[in-house]
Design a protein around this motif. Structure first.
Motif, mmCIF file in Angstrom:
data_model
loop_
_atom_site.group_PDB
_atom_site.id
_atom_site.type_symbol
_atom_site.label_atom_id
_atom_site.label_comp_id
_atom_site.label_asym_id
_atom_site.label_seq_id
_atom_site.Cartn_x
_atom_site.Cartn_y
_atom_site.Cartn_z
ATOM 1 N N THR A 292 -2.735 9.450 -0.362
ATOM 2 C CA THR A 292 -2.625 8.869 0.973
ATOM 3 C C THR A 292 -2.817 7.351 0.922
ATOM 4 O O THR A 292 -3.437 6.808 -0.003
ATOM 5 N N THR A 293 -2.332 6.688 1.960
ATOM 6 C CA THR A 293 -2.511 5.235 2.045
ATOM 7 C C THR A 293 -3.991 4.882 2.210
ATOM 8 O O THR A 293 -4.440 3.835 1.728
ATOM 9 N N GLU A 294 -4.757 5.746 2.871
ATOM 10 C CA GLU A 294 -6.193 5.493 3.034
ATOM 11 C C GLU A 294 -6.893 5.487 1.681
ATOM 12 O O GLU A 294 -7.767 4.652 1.425
ATOM 13 N N THR A 295 -6.507 6.418 0.807
ATOM 14 C CA THR A 295 -7.091 6.461 -0.540
ATOM 15 C C THR A 295 -6.751 5.197 -1.316
ATOM 16 O O THR A 295 -7.613 4.599 -1.973
ATOM 17 N N GLU B 164 -9.725 -1.963 -2.527
ATOM 18 C CA GLU B 164 -10.940 -2.710 -2.199
ATOM 19 C C GLU B 164 -11.908 -2.681 -3.381
ATOM 20 O O GLU B 164 -12.531 -3.694 -3.723
ATOM 21 N N VAL C 71 0.822 -1.209 0.000
ATOM 22 C CA VAL C 71 0.000 0.000 0.000
ATOM 23 C C VAL C 71 0.855 1.258 0.000
ATOM 24 O O VAL C 71 0.615 2.204 -0.762
ATOM 25 N N ASN C 72 1.880 1.282 0.858
ATOM 26 C CA ASN C 72 2.704 2.503 0.944
ATOM 27 C C ASN C 72 3.484 2.755 -0.348
ATOM 28 O O ASN C 72 3.723 3.902 -0.720
ATOM 29 N N ALA D 39 0.923 4.246 -2.745
ATOM 30 C CA ALA D 39 0.608 5.616 -2.319
ATOM 31 C C ALA D 39 1.717 6.576 -2.727
ATOM 32 O O ALA D 39 1.458 7.689 -3.217
ATOM 33 N N ARG E 259 -6.016 2.241 -0.103
ATOM 34 C CA ARG E 259 -6.746 1.095 0.456
ATOM 35 C C ARG E 259 -8.173 1.038 -0.085
ATOM 36 O O ARG E 259 -8.680 -0.043 -0.429
ATOM 37 N N ARG E 260 -8.841 2.195 -0.163
ATOM 38 C CA ARG E 260 -10.210 2.226 -0.711
ATOM 39 C C ARG E 260 -10.201 1.813 -2.178
ATOM 40 O O ARG E 260 -11.062 1.049 -2.626
#
Length: 256
Positions: A34-37, A43, A24-25, A28, A39-40
């Protein structure tokens, strides 16, 4: 879906095409989000069956493989080198099972050249044809539904037939080699491979580096069921770690 997200999804697929397994990193950083973006996004791509999520990252799913005749035209030198390394390992064997695929056909050619007075059970007409060049090799063809594009038989009749035999070695190819195990693009072929593994004392995978960190439709084994991986480059990252944990012997063939 917004244009921005669609472009980001395309960029993720592009990155995974170059580096089939990424964390993920890393994604990103590559896409400057961002890592949150990420991850979404991962998914959503996984829901579309375009990738497979791994712990902390993603794997690119293997597209449908080209038909057998097209695959014969690629990575020829790698397959020849792999076959030369595979055959000597089998020298004490008396009975083998060999799965379908271009690399296994190359191994069969080498077996026909180097080995005598053995029995080979196969569902692949390509494998059977090249083995017939050596009259001392007895070839037993597994019956079943014929898959014209692969030149092999599949289905419940094939799997049931294989239960009649116990062999020293099973030799299989793969569409993908992921940390979770080897896999094939054809579900029916994977079913045959599972049965071959059950009937064998030792199991060998022969596949070139283009299959590393790829996940095809159907996994047919866990790595702890496999004794040897014969390939043309050393695996790295999570795949290398999984192979080491399962104590799979990795044998690297030098391409001439």
């Amino acid at each position: 879906m917004s244009r921005k997200k669609a472009a980001r999804h395309k960029s993720i697929i592009d990155e995974l095409t170059i580096h089939p397994s990424m964390r993920v990193n890393e994604l990103a950083s590559a896409l400057n989000v961002t890592t949150e973006t990420i991850r979404r996004d991962l998914e959503e791509l996984a829901e579309q069956n375009l990738i497979s999520r791994t712990y902390g990252g993603a794997l690119l799913r293997q597209a449908v493989e080209p038909v057998l005749n097209e695959r014969h035209k690629t990575n020829i030198a790698e397959r020849v080198a792999i076959a030369k390394k595979a055959a000597p390992i089998l020298k004490e064997a008396k009975v083998l099972m060999i799965g379908s695929g271009v690399t296994t056909v190359e191994v069969a050619k080498r077996i026909a050249y180097e080995m005598n007075n053995i029995t080979v059970i196969t569902h692949s007409f390509g494998v059977a044809t090249v083995l017939s060049l050596n009259p001392t090799i007895k070839v037993i063809m597994a019956p079943g539904l014929y898959h014209a594009e692969e030149g092999s038989t599949h289905g419940s009749v094939t799997c049931q037939f294989l239960t009649n035999y116990t062999v020293d070695w099973t030799i299989l190819g793969a569409s993908g080699l992921a940390p979770t195990g080897p896999s094939d693009a054809l579900v029916d072929a994977a079913d045959v491979y599972k049965q071959m593994i059950r009937q064998s004392t030792h199991n060998m995978i022969v596949a070139d580096h283009s299959k590393f960190d790829r996940l095809a439709t159907a996994r047919y084994a866990k790595w702890d069921e496999i004794d040897n991986l014969i390939t043309d480059k050393k695996p790295s990252g999570p795949l290398k770690k999984a192979l080491s944990k399962a104590e799979v012997q990795i044998i690297v063939a030098t391409v001439q």
